[in-house]
Scaffold this motif. Structure first.
Motif, PDB file in Angstrom:
ATOM      1  N   GLN A 161       0.827  -1.203   0.000  1.00 32.81           N
ATOM      2  CA  GLN A 161       0.000   0.000   0.000  1.00 32.81           C
ATOM      3  C   GLN A 161       0.868   1.262   0.000  1.00 32.81           C
ATOM      4  N   LEU A 162       1.944   1.250   0.799  1.00 29.95           N
ATOM      5  CA  LEU A 162       2.832   2.412   0.847  1.00 29.95           C
ATOM      6  C   LEU A 162       3.557   2.585  -0.479  1.00 29.95           C
ATOM      7  N   ALA A 163       3.980   1.476  -1.087  1.00 36.93           N
ATOM      8  CA  ALA A 163       4.629   1.561  -2.400  1.00 36.93           C
ATOM      9  C   ALA A 163       3.656   2.109  -3.443  1.00 36.93           C
ATOM     10  N   GLY A 164       2.390   1.665  -3.394  1.00 34.53           N
ATOM     11  CA  GLY A 164       1.389   2.192  -4.313  1.00 34.53           C
ATOM     12  C   GLY A 164       1.155   3.673  -4.115  1.00 34.53           C
ATOM     13  N   LEU A 165       1.104   4.086  -2.849  1.00 30.52           N
ATOM     14  CA  LEU A 165       0.967   5.509  -2.562  1.00 30.52           C
ATOM     15  C   LEU A 165       2.157   6.280  -3.110  1.00 30.52           C
TER      16      LEU A 165
ATOM     17  N   ALA B 219       0.574  -1.869  -7.806  1.00 25.56           N
ATOM     18  CA  ALA B 219      -0.187  -1.197  -8.861  1.00 25.56           C
ATOM     19  C   ALA B 219      -1.665  -0.988  -8.534  1.00 25.56           C
ATOM     20  N   PRO B 220      -2.407  -1.982  -8.031  1.00 26.75           N
ATOM     21  CA  PRO B 220      -3.829  -1.742  -7.736  1.00 26.75           C
ATOM     22  C   PRO B 220      -4.053  -0.612  -6.736  1.00 26.75           C
ATOM     23  N   HIS B 221      -3.202  -0.528  -5.733  1.00 30.48           N
ATOM     24  CA  HIS B 221      -3.321   0.549  -4.742  1.00 30.48           C
ATOM     25  C   HIS B 221      -3.008   1.904  -5.376  1.00 30.48           C
ATOM     26  N   ALA B 222      -2.015   1.922  -6.255  1.00 28.50           N
ATOM     27  CA  ALA B 222      -1.648   3.173  -6.927  1.00 28.50           C
ATOM     28  C   ALA B 222      -2.784   3.676  -7.814  1.00 28.50           C
ATOM     29  N   ILE B 223      -3.421   2.756  -8.558  1.00 29.99           N
ATOM     30  CA  ILE B 223      -4.516   3.144  -9.457  1.00 29.99           C
ATOM     31  C   ILE B 223      -5.695   3.693  -8.656  1.00 29.99           C
ATOM     32  N   THR B 224      -6.049   3.017  -7.577  1.00 32.47           N
ATOM     33  CA  THR B 224      -7.169   3.465  -6.741  1.00 32.47           C
ATOM     34  C   THR B 224      -6.922   4.861  -6.200  1.00 32.47           C
ATOM     35  N   TYR B 225      -5.749   5.074  -5.626  1.00 33.01           N
ATOM     36  CA  TYR B 225      -5.447   6.380  -5.029  1.00 33.01           C
ATOM     37  C   TYR B 225      -5.413   7.472  -6.096  1.00 33.01           C
ATOM     38  N   LEU B 226      -4.801   7.191  -7.242  1.00 30.13           N
ATOM     39  CA  LEU B 226      -4.655   8.202  -8.294  1.00 30.13           C
ATOM     40  C   LEU B 226      -6.008   8.615  -8.850  1.00 30.13           C
ATOM     41  N   ARG B 227      -6.878   7.662  -9.125  1.00 30.32           N
ATOM     42  CA  ARG B 227      -8.172   7.991  -9.729  1.00 30.32           C
ATOM     43  C   ARG B 227      -9.035   8.831  -8.791  1.00 30.32           C
ATOM     44  N   ILE B 228      -9.113   8.434  -7.534  1.00 32.55           N
ATOM     45  CA  ILE B 228      -9.956   9.181  -6.600  1.00 32.55           C
ATOM     46  C   ILE B 228      -9.368  10.566  -6.338  1.00 32.55           C
ATOM     47  N   SER B 229      -8.081  10.633  -6.081  1.00 30.82           N
ATOM     48  CA  SER B 229      -7.453  11.913  -5.745  1.00 30.82           C
ATOM     49  C   SER B 229      -7.503  12.905  -6.898  1.00 30.82           C
ATOM     50  N   SER B 230      -7.520  12.408  -8.131  1.00 29.23           N
ATOM     51  CA  SER B 230      -7.551  13.309  -9.281  1.00 29.23           C
ATOM     52  C   SER B 230      -8.810  14.171  -9.298  1.00 29.23           C
ATOM     53  N   LEU B 231      -9.877  13.720  -8.645  1.00 34.48           N
ATOM     54  CA  LEU B 231     -11.107  14.516  -8.600  1.00 34.48           C
ATOM     55  C   LEU B 231     -10.910  15.821  -7.834  1.00 34.48           C
ATOM     56  N   GLY B 232      -9.883  15.899  -7.019  1.00 34.57           N
ATOM     57  CA  GLY B 232      -9.600  17.125  -6.280  1.00 34.57           C
ATOM     58  C   GLY B 232      -8.646  18.071  -6.987  1.00 34.57           C
ATOM     59  N   ILE B 233      -8.200  17.720  -8.191  1.00 36.99           N
ATOM     60  CA  ILE B 233      -7.217  18.551  -8.889  1.00 36.99           C
ATOM     61  C   ILE B 233      -7.739  19.953  -9.203  1.00 36.99           C
ATOM     62  N   PRO B 234      -8.979  20.133  -9.689  1.00 29.19           N
ATOM     63  CA  PRO B 234      -9.443  21.505  -9.917  1.00 29.19           C
ATOM     64  C   PRO B 234      -9.362  22.368  -8.663  1.00 29.19           C
ATOM     65  N   ALA B 235      -9.746  21.799  -7.528  1.00 25.11           N
ATOM     66  CA  ALA B 235      -9.653  22.552  -6.268  1.00 25.11           C
ATOM     67  C   ALA B 235      -8.206  22.866  -5.932  1.00 25.11           C
TER      68      ALA B 235
END
Length: 445
Positions: free
Chosen positions: A51-55, A132-148
Motif C-alpha cells: 500500500q505504501l509503495a502504491g501511494l 499497482a492496484p493501490h496506486a490506481i485506486t489512489y490516483l483515480r480518486i485523488s484526481s477529482l480534487g485537482i481543480p480545487a
C-alpha cells in the motif's frame, strides 16, 4: 548578482522584518502540501508495504499533475506584486482573477485525462504487481480534487502578491487538520483503506479552495474588480506562465525519473524513497518560505522602480537561505530515530532509508540558497531564464540517475544524484543573479 556595498544595519533590519513578516506565515502554508503527503504516508504505511509503495507511485504522479501548474501561484504572485508596487490595486486583483479562472479550466482538463489513463500511467511508471492496484485506486480518486488544488494555487498567488501570507496560513492549517481527521476516519474508522485516504484529501482540498474563493471574491468586490472570466486576461496569464511551466516540467521530470528508478529497485526501495521524498519535500517547502517572501518583495521593489532595494533584499535572503538550510540539515539528522518509525515498522525499509536521509540532510544548505534565488528570479518575472536553467539541470541529472540504476547503486546513490542536481541548479541561478540582468522595473515586465 553584481557587486554592491554592504547594506547598513538599518536596511538589513528593515529587510529582515519584511522577510519574516511574509516568510513565517508562508512557511506554515507551504508545509501543508507535503504534510498532506506525510500524513497519508504515515497512515497508509501501517496498512502494509504494498500500500505504501502504491501511494509512493500515485502521490508522485498526482503531485506531478498538480505541480506542473505551480506557475498559477508563482507567476500570479510576481505579477500582482509588481502592480502593487506601481500603486494599481484594482488591476492587481483583476489579474489574480484571471489566474483563478485559468486554474479552474486547467484542472477540469487534467481530470478528464487522468481518470481513463490511470492504469496505463501506473504501469508505465514501473509499479510492481502488488503495488499497482493501490496506486490506481489512489490516483483515480485523488484526481477529482485537482481543480480545487489548482484554484488553491492561483488564489494563494493573489494573496501573496498582495503581501498577505497570513490568510494562506490559516487556510492551510484548517485544510491539514481536516485531511488528517478525514483520513483516520475513512481509512480505519470506515475500513476504506487507501481509497479512504484519497477521499479525505479530495474533501480537504475542496474545502480549502472554497475558503480562498470567499476571501478573493470579497476583495474583488471591495475594490471594484470584475469577477467574470476575461478571455484576453486568461490568455495573457497562460502565456506568462509558459516559461515557468517548462521550468516546472523539467523539475518534475527529475522527481519522476528518481521515483521510477526507485520503483525498479524494488518495493522496499520505492517505499523508502517515498518516505525520504516526503521529508525532502517538507524541507523544500520550509526553505521555499523565504523564496515566497522573495517573490512578493522583489516584485514590489521592481514595480516601484527600486533596483537598489531589490539587490539588497536578494543578498539578505541568500544569507537567510544558508542559515535555514544548515538548521534543517541538523534537525533531520537529530530527528532520524524519531522520524523513521512514524512511517513504517518494516526493518528493511528503515535500513534502506537511513543512509539516504543523511545525504538529504547534508544537501540542505545548498537547497536553501537554490530556493531563495529561484524565488528572486520568479519575483523579477525572469521565467525564460529559469526555464532554460532547469532544462540544463535535467540534462545533467538524467544520465547520472540512469547510471545509478545500471550499476545497482541503490537508494543512497540515487539521492547523491539528487544532490548533484541541486548543485547544478545553484550554479545556474547564482550566475544569473550575479549578472543583474533580472533587474527589470515597471508595473509589467
Amino acid at each position: 548578482m553584481s557587486q554592491a556595498p554592504p547594506a547598513p544595519k538599518s536596511t538589513r533590519r528593515r529587510h529582515d522584518r519584511e522577510i519574516l513578516a511574509l516568510a513565517l506565515p508562508a512557511f506554515g502554508a507551504l508545509v501543508a502540501e507535503p504534510l498532506f503527503v506525510l500524513a497519508d504516508s504515515a497512515i497508509i504505511g501501517h496498512l502494509g508495504t504494498p500500500q505504501l509503495a502504491g501511494l509512493g507511485v500515485a502521490a508522485t504522479l498526482l503531485s506531478t499533475a498538480v505541480s506542473v501548474f505551480v506557475f498559477l501561484a508563482y507567476a500570479t504572485t510576481a505579477a500582482v506584486a509588481r502592480r502593487i508596487g506601481a500603486g494599481d490595486l484594482p488591476a492587481a486583483i483583476r489579474q489574480g482573477m484571471d489566474g483563478i479562472w485559468l486554474a479552474l479550466l486547467l484542472g477540469l482538463a487534467v481530470v478528464a485525462v487522468t481518470l481513463p489513463t490511470a492504469p496505463w500511467v501506473v504501469d508505465i511508471f514501473g509499479a510492481s504487481p502488488t503495488a499497482a492496484p493501490h496506486a490506481i485506486t489512489y490516483l483515480r480518486i485523488s484526481s477529482l480534487g485537482i481543480p480545487a488544488m489548482l484554484v488553491v494555487l492561483a488564489a494563494t498567488g493573489v494573496l501573496r502578491g498582495l503581501q498577505n501570507t497570513r490568510t494562506p496560513l490559516y487556510v492551510a492549517i484548517g485544510g491539514f487538520s481536516a485531511n488528517v481527521a478525514l483520513n483516520l476516519a475513512l481509512v480505519y474508522g470506515m475500513g476504506l483503506g487507501i481509497a479512504g485516504s484519497a477521499w479525505g484529501t479530495v474533501i480537504a482540498q475542496c474545502g480549502m479552495a472554497a475558503a480562498y474563493l470567499v476571501v478573493v471574491v470579497q476583495g474583488a468586490r471591495r475594490h471594484g474588480a470584475s469577477l467574470r472570466p476575461d478571455t484576453a486576461g486568461i490568455r495573457a496569464s497562460a502565456q506568462a506562465g509558459v516559461p515557468l511551466l517548462i521550468r516546472t516540467l523539467s523539475l518534475r521530470a527529475v522527481l519522476v525519473i528518481a521515483t521510477a528508478i526507485a520503483a525498479r529497485l524494488g518495493d522496499t526501495e520505492v517505499a523508502a524513497h517515498q518516505i525520504i521524498l516526503s521529508l525532502w519535500s517538507l524541507s523544500a517547502f520550509a526553505l521555499d518560505a523565504i523564496a515566497i517572501a522573495g517573490q512578493a518583495i522583489i516584485g514590489r521593489y521592481l514595480g516601484a522602480g527600486d533596483t537598489g532595494g531589490a539587490r539588497a533584499a536578494c543578498r539578505r535572503m541568500m544569507q537567510w537561505g544558508v542559515v535555514s538550510g544548515l538548521a534543517l540539515g541538523i534537525l533531520l539528522v537529530a530527528a532520524r530515530p524519531a522520524l523513521i518509525p512514524l512511517f513504517t515498522g518494516d526493518g528493511a525499509v528503515q535500513d534502506t532509508l537511513l543512509p539516504a536521509l543523511v545525504v538529504v540532510a547534508l544537501s540542505q544548505p545548498v537547497a536553501g540558497v537554490v530556493f531563495v534565488l529561484d524565488g528572486v528570479l520568479m519575483g523579477a518575472g525572469d521565467g525564460p531564464y529559469l526555464a532554460g536553467a532547469m532544462v540544463v539541470t535535467l540534462v545533467a541529472f538524467t544520465p547520472v540517475a540512469l547510471l545509478v540504476l545500471a550499476l545497482g547503486g541503490g537508494l543512497t546513490a540515487l539521492w547523491w544524484a539528487m544532490t548533484l542536481m541541486m548543485a547544478v541548479r545553484l550554479l545556474t541561478l547564482w550566475l544569473r543573479t550575479r549578472s543583474g540582468h533580472w533587474l527589470v522595473t515597471g508595473a509589467t515586465r
